[in-house]
Design a protein around this motif. Structure first.
Motif, PDB file in Angstrom:
ATOM      1  N   HIS A 186       0.518  -1.383  -0.343  1.00 22.37           N
ATOM      2  CA  HIS A 186       0.099   0.247  -0.159  1.00 22.37           C
ATOM      3  C   HIS A 186       0.465   1.486   0.057  1.00 22.37           C
ATOM      4  O   HIS A 186       0.166   2.486   0.611  1.00 22.37           O
ATOM      5  CB  HIS A 186      -0.475   0.339   1.264  1.00 22.37           C
ATOM      6  N   GLU A 192      -4.592   2.116   4.826  1.00 24.52           N
ATOM      7  CA  GLU A 192      -5.454   1.199   4.171  1.00 24.52           C
ATOM      8  C   GLU A 192      -4.549  -0.263   4.367  1.00 24.52           C
ATOM      9  O   GLU A 192      -5.388  -1.078   3.945  1.00 24.52           O
ATOM     10  CB  GLU A 192      -4.474   1.906   2.957  1.00 24.52           C
ATOM     11  N   THR A 193      -3.238   0.065   5.102  1.00 21.82           N
ATOM     12  CA  THR A 193      -2.677  -1.742   5.593  1.00 21.82           C
ATOM     13  C   THR A 193      -3.744  -1.491   6.779  1.00 21.82           C
ATOM     14  O   THR A 193      -3.735  -2.695   6.925  1.00 21.82           O
ATOM     15  CB  THR A 193      -1.330  -0.897   6.143  1.00 21.82           C
ATOM     16  N   GLU A 196      -6.799  -3.426   5.894  1.00 21.41           N
ATOM     17  CA  GLU A 196      -5.736  -4.699   5.296  1.00 21.41           C
ATOM     18  C   GLU A 196      -6.259  -5.980   6.303  1.00 21.41           C
ATOM     19  O   GLU A 196      -6.255  -6.958   5.932  1.00 21.41           O
ATOM     20  CB  GLU A 196      -5.158  -4.758   4.350  1.00 21.41           C
TER      21      GLU A 196
END
Length: 239
Positions: A186, A192-193, A196
């Protein structure tokens, strides 16, 4: 003579590589070729199809009207190839799908090189996330690392770059390598990490700090990020 009449447009090289668990035995290749050929016939584009049992590959050339057709035709061809594998009874529920690699479109003079490039890249693409198809041009780094897989310097580079994290994961929990992989995938975007990995922000920050300590590196440094990204990609290809 082979019924391949591509016209004056560019030729698109495509290679499907079957995993070891999918490779047909004996007359299974004829069944696979027939099933794939029937699926491809419905696409309405000129196709020259072959099979390479020794390498576990199905190479083909397709005739395009223009280069701009490449993405759309690649989508349809990849779907037809996988449908052919299913019709041949080779794809079990939950099994890993075959790898489809699409090379750059070109003229007859470039067709041989394009097929070889796609074939090698299909081998180097093992271990990547499952996708309908891969663009051979975007996997050139993986292809280079795959070609160097037996060189001791590559293994030493991986060990220097991420060895401390691998050692940690062999002894302690939670494992940190998935966090590092997601963070780099990412491009360092922490929100975003975290999504996920299903982690809250503070847990992610703590894990990243621990990775930085183990590697004695700054995970925000571009040179460090490049080295770690290459090491993670190289690790897939080591014996």
């Amino acid at each position: 003579m082979l019924g391949f009449r591509p016209g004056s447009g560019p030729l698109l090289p495509v290679v499907m590589r079957l995993g070891d668990s999918l490779s047909p035995q004996g007359g299974g290749w004829a069944v696979l070729a027939r099933a794939v050929g029937e699926e491809l016939a419905a696409l309405g584009v000129p196709v020259l199809l072959g099979v390479r049992p020794v390498e576990g590959r199905v190479p083909l050339l397709l005739g395009l009207r223009a280069e701009t057709e490449r993405p759309a035709v690649a989508d349809r061809v990849a779907a037809a190839l996988r449908a052919g594998v299913e019709r041949a009874g080779m794809l079990r529920p939950g099994g890993r799908a075959p790898v489809v690699v699409v090379g750059p479109a070109g003229d007859w003079a470039a067709a041989s090189t394009g097929l070889r490039h796609a074939a090698e890249t299909a081998t180097a693409a093992r271990g990547l996330p499952d996708r309908p198809w891969y663009d051979a041009r975007r996997l050139d780094i993986d292809l280079l690392l795959w070609r160097l897989r037996d060189h001791p310097d590559l293994a030493a580079f991986v060990d220097r770059s991420i060895g401390p994290v691998l050692d940690h994961d062999g002894r302690s929990k939670p494992a940190l390598l998935p966090t590092l992989e997601a963070y780099l995938a990412h491009a360092g975007r922490k929100a975003e990490t975290a999504r996920e990995l299903h982690l809250n922000r503070q847990t992610l920050y703590n894990r990243l700090a621990r990775i930085g300590e183990l590697l004695a590196s700054d995970l925000d440094d571009p040179h460090t990020v490049l080295a770690l990204s290459l090491a993670l990609r190289a690790r897939r290809h080591l014996p």
